[in-house]
Design a protein around this motif. Structure first.
Motif, short mmCIF file in Angstrom:
data_model
loop_
_atom_site.label_atom_id
_atom_site.label_comp_id
_atom_site.label_asym_id
_atom_site.label_seq_id
_atom_site.Cartn_x
_atom_site.Cartn_y
_atom_site.Cartn_z
N ASP A 284 -12.79 1.30 -5.45
CA ASP A 284 -12.27 2.72 -5.59
C ASP A 284 -13.63 3.63 -5.67
O ASP A 284 -14.14 4.30 -6.31
CB ASP A 284 -11.94 2.78 -7.13
N LEU A 285 -14.23 3.84 -4.23
CA LEU A 285 -15.09 4.46 -3.99
C LEU A 285 -14.98 5.70 -2.76
O LEU A 285 -13.98 5.04 -1.89
CB LEU A 285 -16.48 3.63 -3.24
N LYS B 247 -9.07 -13.78 -3.81
CA LYS B 247 -8.23 -12.57 -4.23
C LYS B 247 -7.82 -12.45 -5.50
O LYS B 247 -8.06 -11.43 -6.24
CB LYS B 247 -6.98 -12.63 -3.33
N LYS B 248 -7.43 -13.57 -6.33
CA LYS B 248 -7.12 -13.75 -7.82
C LYS B 248 -8.40 -13.16 -8.56
O LYS B 248 -8.33 -12.26 -9.34
CB LYS B 248 -6.94 -14.94 -8.07
N GLU B 249 -9.63 -13.48 -7.95
CA GLU B 249 -11.01 -13.44 -8.78
C GLU B 249 -11.30 -11.65 -8.63
O GLU B 249 -11.20 -11.16 -9.53
CB GLU B 249 -11.87 -14.07 -8.12
N LEU B 250 -11.04 -11.07 -7.43
CA LEU B 250 -11.40 -9.63 -7.11
C LEU B 250 -10.13 -8.81 -7.86
O LEU B 250 -10.41 -7.63 -8.16
CB LEU B 250 -11.31 -9.30 -5.73
N LEU B 251 -8.93 -9.24 -8.09
CA LEU B 251 -7.89 -8.52 -8.70
C LEU B 251 -8.29 -8.31 -10.25
O LEU B 251 -7.67 -7.21 -10.70
CB LEU B 251 -6.42 -9.03 -8.43
N TYR C 240 -10.30 -4.98 -8.98
CA TYR C 240 -10.03 -4.06 -8.26
C TYR C 240 -8.57 -4.28 -7.56
O TYR C 240 -7.87 -5.18 -7.99
CB TYR C 240 -10.87 -4.37 -6.78
N ASN C 241 -7.98 -3.10 -7.56
CA ASN C 241 -6.46 -3.00 -7.11
C ASN C 241 -5.98 -3.25 -5.73
O ASN C 241 -5.02 -3.91 -5.43
CB ASN C 241 -6.05 -1.62 -7.54
N GLN C 242 -6.89 -2.68 -4.81
CA GLN C 242 -6.64 -3.10 -3.31
C GLN C 242 -7.24 -4.28 -2.88
O GLN C 242 -8.45 -4.24 -2.17
CB GLN C 242 -7.01 -1.99 -2.57
N VAL C 243 -6.54 -5.22 -2.85
CA VAL C 243 -7.06 -6.54 -2.54
C VAL C 243 -5.86 -7.31 -1.69
O VAL C 243 -4.87 -7.36 -2.03
CB VAL C 243 -7.40 -7.58 -3.54
N TYR C 244 -6.31 -7.87 -0.49
CA TYR C 244 -5.24 -8.29 0.47
C TYR C 244 -5.83 -9.48 1.20
O TYR C 244 -6.96 -9.82 1.49
CB TYR C 244 -4.91 -7.34 1.59
N VAL C 245 -4.97 -10.77 1.43
CA VAL C 245 -5.23 -11.65 2.58
C VAL C 245 -4.35 -11.43 3.47
O VAL C 245 -3.13 -11.52 3.34
CB VAL C 245 -5.04 -12.85 1.54
#
Length: 293
Positions: free
Chosen positions: A174-175, A269-273, A276-281
Motif C-alpha cells: 500500500d504505497l 501468497k499465503k505468507e504475504l496475505l 498485504y491485501n493485493q497478492v496474486y498468483v
C-alpha cells in the motif's frame, strides 16, 4: 456492433535499464516486458449522444478527463471526426499505480475496441502508433506477449517470453510511488548494476527460467527501495518461499517472484496475505488486449 467487451492485461518487467535522457525529458530505456494473466474487464457501449461516460467498480481511479481512457476516446474521436458518444465500464483487477501498466492497458483496450465498433480498419501497427501519443507503455499493451522495448519504450522487438508453466507471485504494497520522481532521482552516471539483456534474451529462448530469475535487474530499484524498505521485505518473503528470483516491476511498488512450482508460489501468497491485501498468483500470457467472445 455497438458494444464490446475486452480483457486488458497487466505487464511485468523482467529487466529495466535506463541508458540516458532526451532533450524533451523522456528517458531512453532498454527493458524486457511480459504480459501476465491478470486483467481488467473493459465494456464499451456506443451512445446516441456525444457524451463520454466512464464508470468503474473502483473508487481509486478518476472518472473524468484525467483518466487515460477518456484521452484515448477523444484522441480517436478527433482524429477520425467521429461524433458519437461512448460509455465505458472499467472493472479493475490490476492494482492501481503499481508499475504494471494498468492504465496504459485500459487505454490500449479502448483503442482496440473502438477500432472494431467504429470500423476504423486500423492495423495493430497503426493502433500502436496512435497509442504512443497516450503513453510509452500503450503500444506494448496492445500486442502483449513479451518484447524487448527500446527508445522511450516504443521500439518493440517481439521475443520469446516466459514459459506458460511459470508461476508468478505478485504483491502490491500500500504505497504510492511517483514514476516521474523515480526517474528524476535516478543518478544516470552512478548506476552500479545493469541488466545483461542479451543474456536474458538467450536464456528466455532456452526456456531457462532459473537463469532469467537469477539475473533480472531493474535499475529503478536503487531509487524506490531506498525510501520504501517494504519492497525489500516482500522480496525476502518471496525468496524464503522458494522463488527462483524476485524483483520490483516498473518504478514500483509492485514486487513479483518467479516460481517453477505453483505450490511454492501459493505458499508465498499465503505468507504475504498476512500483511498485504493485493497478492496474486498468475501465469505469463501470450496475449495483449483480448476481445471477449
Amino acid at each position: 456492433m455497438n458494444s464490446i467487451e475486452l480483457k486488458s492485461r497487466a505487464k511485468i518487467n523482467l529487466s529495466i535499464d535506463v541508458l540516458g535522457k532526451r532533450q524533451d525529458g523522456y528517458h531512453l530505456v532498454e527493458m524486457i516486458m511480459q504480459t501476465v494473466d491478470l486483467y481488467d474487464f473493459i465494456k464499451i457501449k456506443e451512445l446516441e449522444s456525444e457524451d463520454v461516460v466512464i464508470k468503474s467498480n473502483s473508487v481509486d481511479i478518476p472518472l473524468n478527463e484525467e483518466n487515460i481512457v477518456f484521452k484515448a476516446i477523444n484522441l480517436l474521436k478527433n482524429k477520425f471526426n467521429i461524433n458519437k458518444g461512448v460509455e465505458v465500464f472499467i472493472q479493475k483487477n490490476i492494482p492501481i499505480a503499481a508499475g504494471m501498466a494498468g492504465g496504459s492497458s485500459n487505454a490500449a483496450a479502448i483503442l482496440v475496441g473502438l477500432n472494431k465498433i467504429w470500423n476504423l480498419g486500423l492495423s495493430e501497427l497503426e493502433l500502436q502508433k496512435i497509442g504512443l501519443n497516450l503513453g510509452a507503455d500503450v503500444p506494448f499493451c496492445i500486442s502483449g506477449k513479451a518484447a524487448l522495448a527500446q527508445g522511450i519504450g516504443e521500439k518493440l522487438t517481439p521475443i520469446i517470453g516466459l514459459p506458460e508453466e511459470t508461476s508468478i507471485l505478485i504483491c502490491k504494497p500500500d504505497l504510492f510511488i511517483s514514476t516521474k520522481k523515480v526517474y528524476e532521482s535516478l543518478d544516470l552516471d552512478n548506476i552500479q548494476y545493469r541488466p545483461d539483456n542479451k543474456y536474458l534474451l538467450e536464456m528466455l529462448k532456452n526456456k531457462d527460467v532459473k537463469s532469467v530469475a537469477k539475473h533480472m535487474v531493474n535499475v529503478l530499484e536503487s531509487v524506490t527501495i531506498k525510501n520504501n524498505r517494504e519492497i525489500d521485505e516482500i522480496k525476502k518473503i518471496m525468496m524464503e518461499n522458494n522463488a527462483l528470483g524476485s524483483m520490483m516491476s516498473g518504478s514500483g511498488p509492485t514486487v513479483f517472484g518467479l516460481y517453477d512450482n505453483r505450490d511454492d508460489a501459493l505458499k508465498g501468497k499465503k505468507e504475504l496475505l498476512k500483511k498485504y491485501n493485493q497478492v496474486y498468483v498468475v501465469s505469463s500470457s501470450e496475449e495483449g488486449v483480448e476481445i471477449n467472445g
